[in-house]
Design an enzyme around this catalytic site. Structure first.
Site, PDB file in Angstrom:
ATOM      1  CG  ASP A  59      -1.693   0.876   1.410  1.00  0.00           C
ATOM      2  OD1 ASP A  59      -2.298   1.710  -0.050  1.00  0.00           O
ATOM      3  OD2 ASP A  59      -2.771   1.447   2.251  1.00  0.00           O
ATOM      4  CE  LYS A  61      -3.623   5.803   0.291  1.00  0.00           C
ATOM      5  NZ  LYS A  61      -2.577   4.131   1.910  1.00  0.00           N
ATOM      6  CG  PHE A  62       3.331   3.990  -6.963  1.00  0.00           C
ATOM      7  CD1 PHE A  62       3.853   3.833  -5.848  1.00  0.00           C
ATOM      8  CD2 PHE A  62       3.067   1.905  -7.445  1.00  0.00           C
ATOM      9  CE1 PHE A  62       4.926   2.708  -5.449  1.00  0.00           C
ATOM     10  CE2 PHE A  62       3.885   1.364  -6.450  1.00  0.00           C
ATOM     11  CZ  PHE A  62       4.798   1.314  -5.564  1.00  0.00           C
ATOM     12  CB  ILE A  65       5.019  11.476 -14.671  1.00  0.00           C
ATOM     13  CG1 ILE A  65       6.027  10.897 -14.809  1.00  0.00           C
ATOM     14  CG2 ILE A  65       4.939  13.036 -14.536  1.00  0.00           C
ATOM     15  CD1 ILE A  65       7.059  11.420 -15.642  1.00  0.00           C
ATOM     16  CB  THR A  68       7.230   8.066 -12.494  1.00  0.00           C
ATOM     17  OG1 THR A  68       8.880   8.845 -13.008  1.00  0.00           O
ATOM     18  CG2 THR A  68       8.306   7.838 -10.991  1.00  0.00           C
ATOM     19  CB  THR A 123     -11.104   8.374   4.950  1.00  0.00           C
ATOM     20  OG1 THR A 123      -9.823   7.439   5.560  1.00  0.00           O
ATOM     21  CG2 THR A 123     -12.504   7.171   4.341  1.00  0.00           C
ATOM     22  N   GLY A 213      -6.894  -3.259  10.891  1.00  0.00           N
ATOM     23  CA  GLY A 213      -4.975  -2.531  11.319  1.00  0.00           C
ATOM     24  C   GLY A 213      -5.137  -2.778  12.824  1.00  0.00           C
TER      25      GLY A 213
END
Ligand code: C5P
Length: 235
Positions: A59, A61-62, A65, A68, A123, A213
């Site tokens: 996780d 979260k790329f 551009i 990349t 969120t 989690g």
């Protein structure tokens, strides 16, 4: 039924993460590695978890551009992760590049492509903050718009809050996988999660995977906590 629990390893030390994986791998469906653990422990922690046979959700979260992001996704596929995240606000070309890189790299390694999951609206953002960054201030509308962009780009899954599951299930093709955090059990503390559902409620609303989690890793006995959650899901 598959085990829908993704245990988030939101801990900084690789030793703590490995210990959690040893205890939990028989009772959860996958492990999520986020920015904290990946930045402190590096890619080795992914390889270590994969040697136990457990599935890994990377996780990170790329959002960059397209070129990349494609390279980053390809690197994640080489680490043999089963799920990874990209920000849908990166745009159509970026999302298409991510999905293409996932498929092409997996094919070249002769393994199934990972699920590239689109993150819509964090969120933590409210309508005032959305307005500040120049987006539609209506959270639901912005989520719908970004979700449909992700599907148009060929993504096969999304991360969404528990309260968005039902609406997205109505508007998206049935095969799109929905992964949801914000899961809490019974009278447990909600911590900083504002919108929560129980594991059973989230699955009934249409979630495919539950990211959990603190209710697991911060429990006195994480294995017993995960088993307790699984028991609430038994038919
Ligand atoms: O401890 P808790 O169950 O709240 O952890 C939820 C996990 O899901 C964390 O790893 C958090 O980063 C992630 N997450 C979230 N809310 C989102 C997206 C991801 O809590 N909207």
């Amino acid at each position: 039924m598959h085990n829908p629990i993704i245990a988030a390893l939101d801990v900084p030390a690789v030793e703590t993460a490995v210990k959690l994986v040893e205890h939990l791998s028989p009772v959860v469906g996958a492990f999520k590695i986020g920015s904290e653990l990946f930045t402190s422990a590096g890619p080795d922690v992914v390889l270590m978890i994969r040697t136990t046979g457990s599935a890994v959700f990377l996780d990170l979260k790329f959002h960059d551009i397209p070129h990349t992001v494609a390279k980053a996704v390809a690197a994640a596929v080489r680490l043999d992760v089963q799920m990874l995240t990209v920000h849908t606000s990166g745009g159509l070309a970026m999302l298409q590049a991510a999905e293409r890189a996932a498929r092409d790299t997996a094919r070249s390694l002769d393994r199934p492509p990972p699920l590239v999951l689109g993150v819509t609206v964090l969120t933590s953002l409210d309508s005032q903050e959305l307005r500040e960054v120049g987006s539609d201030a209506h959270v639901g509308r912005q989520v719908e718009r970004l979700a449909s962009l992700a599907v148009q780009a060929g993504l096969r899954g999304l991360v969404c809050s528990p309260l968005e599951i039902a609406a997205l299930r109505q508007s998206l093709p049935a095969e799109i996988k929905l992964v949801t955090p914000g899961i809490r059990i019974g009278p447990q503390s909600a911590d900083d999660q504002k919108r929560t559902l129980s594991p059973r409620e989230a699955l009934e609303a249409g979630a495919d995977w539950l990211v959990i989690g603190r209710p697991i890793y911060a429990a006195q006995d994480p294995r017993a906590a995960a088993e307790g959650i699984l028991a609430t899901l038994a038919p």
